[in-house]
Design an enzyme around this catalytic site. Structure first.
Site, PDB file in Angstrom:
ATOM      1  N   HIS A 110      82.341  -4.055 -95.031  1.00 29.55           N
ATOM      2  CA  HIS A 110      81.722  -2.758 -94.745  1.00 29.55           C
ATOM      3  C   HIS A 110      82.494  -1.593 -95.364  1.00 29.55           C
ATOM      4  CE1 HIS A 110      79.569  -0.136 -91.465  1.00 29.55           C
ATOM      5  NE2 HIS A 110      79.839   0.576 -92.556  1.00 29.55           N
ATOM      6  N   HIS A 157      84.692   8.038 -92.622  1.00 26.37           N
ATOM      7  CA  HIS A 157      84.260   6.651 -92.833  1.00 26.37           C
ATOM      8  C   HIS A 157      83.752   6.509 -94.257  1.00 26.37           C
ATOM      9  CE1 HIS A 157      82.157   2.877 -92.641  1.00 26.37           C
ATOM     10  NE2 HIS A 157      80.970   3.462 -92.731  1.00 26.37           N
ATOM     11  N   GLU A 167      75.991   6.102 -88.080  1.00 21.65           N
ATOM     12  CA  GLU A 167      77.281   5.609 -87.594  1.00 21.65           C
ATOM     13  C   GLU A 167      77.852   6.474 -86.472  1.00 21.65           C
ATOM     14  OE1 GLU A 167      78.206   2.844 -88.167  1.00 21.65           O
ATOM     15  OE2 GLU A 167      77.993   2.217 -90.250  1.00 21.65           O
ATOM     16  N   TYR A 207     105.251   0.466 -98.048  1.00 24.74           N
ATOM     17  CA  TYR A 207     105.784   1.035 -96.803  1.00 24.74           C
ATOM     18  C   TYR A 207     104.914   2.125 -96.196  1.00 24.74           C
ATOM     19  CZ  TYR A 207     107.623   4.893 -99.709  1.00 24.74           C
ATOM     20  OH  TYR A 207     107.752   5.945-100.570  1.00 24.74           O
TER      21      TYR A 207
END
Length: 240
Positions: free
Chosen positions: A181, A119, A101, A140
């Site tokens: 993913h 990730h 990646e 929030y």
């Protein structure tokens, strides 16, 4: 090229390497950053954000990006396994092949002021990525990520297309979902990037939980309510 190691049970495994060690010695700052990176990568496993080596972590030190290597279990990474590339993706440190990646990580560093990227394939976040184009405003704390969290359209992992889709979803945001993913989050520190990742997974779990009650729909915040929180968050925390 591969080298053989033994895992904790004594069984042999193959680890992909790129050849001879790359060009220069590891700087002290890079060694410290690598130690923190490995700790964070192991935490993604212990916190249930990834399974095996299904996520990746990176840290920028100067113009060098330290990244987790491809296919190596995080509990087997050692100080001598430092893996680093420059901002063009050329390997400058280590012998292990960087994460697949890498295009996604480098895209973040080239276009933002990020110093760390996390990730993951977190379960609840990935589930939400298959259901909506944007995480509904269930809490929030979306304001802490820059606003409503978008879902980047699906593309094959490790591709420039995925990196481009992710960048669009990250516009004015510090985290996004990747369809079918997982998640990507960045920050000015590794701790911040990790905290944003965990916060996103929590919000996704919250929305899925609230949405699962038969006959009821969760109340959602308005854009104006979120903007008010964003203003308050600018003064949040300790000063000095």
């Amino acid at each position: 090229m591969a080298e053989q190691r033994r895992d904790q049970r004594g069984a042999r495994e193959e680890v992909q390497v790129v050849g001879e060690p790359w060009g220069r010695d590891v700087l002290e700052e890079e060694a410290d950053a690598w130690e923190a990176l490995v700790t964070a990568a192991r935490r993604t496993v212990s916190d249930g954000l990834v399974v095996g080596t299904s996520g990746n972590v990176s840290v920028r030190v100067g113009d060098t990006v330290l990244v987790t290597p491809s296919g190596v279990p995080y509990d087997r990474l050692a100080p001598g396994d430092v893996t680093g590339v420059d901002l063009d993706g050329r390997q400058v440190l280590g012998t292990l092949v960087p994460t697949s990646e890498l295009p996604m990580h480098l895209a973040v560093y080239r276009t933002t002021d990020a110093r760390a990227v996390v990730h993951t394939h977190a379960v609840h976040a990935t589930a939400v990525s298959t259901l909506v184009a944007e995480l509904p405003l269930i809490h929030y704390m979306a304001a802490a990520l820059g606003g409503p969290v978008r879902v980047a359209p699906y593309a094959t992992y490790g591709t420039d297309e995925l990196a481009e889709n992710m960048l669009h979803a990250l516009t004015d945001r510090s985290a996004c979902l990747l369809q079918n993913h997982g998640t990507t989050a960045y920050g000015s520190t590794l701790d911040q990037a990790y905290d944003r990742t965990a916060q996103l997974e929590w919000m996704c779990r919250l929305w899925l939980t609230a949405s699962s009650v038969p006959g009821l729909s969760p109340s959602l915040l308005s854009g104006e309510q979120l903007r008010e929180v964003g203003e308050k968050l600018r003064g949040y925390g300790q000063r000095g």
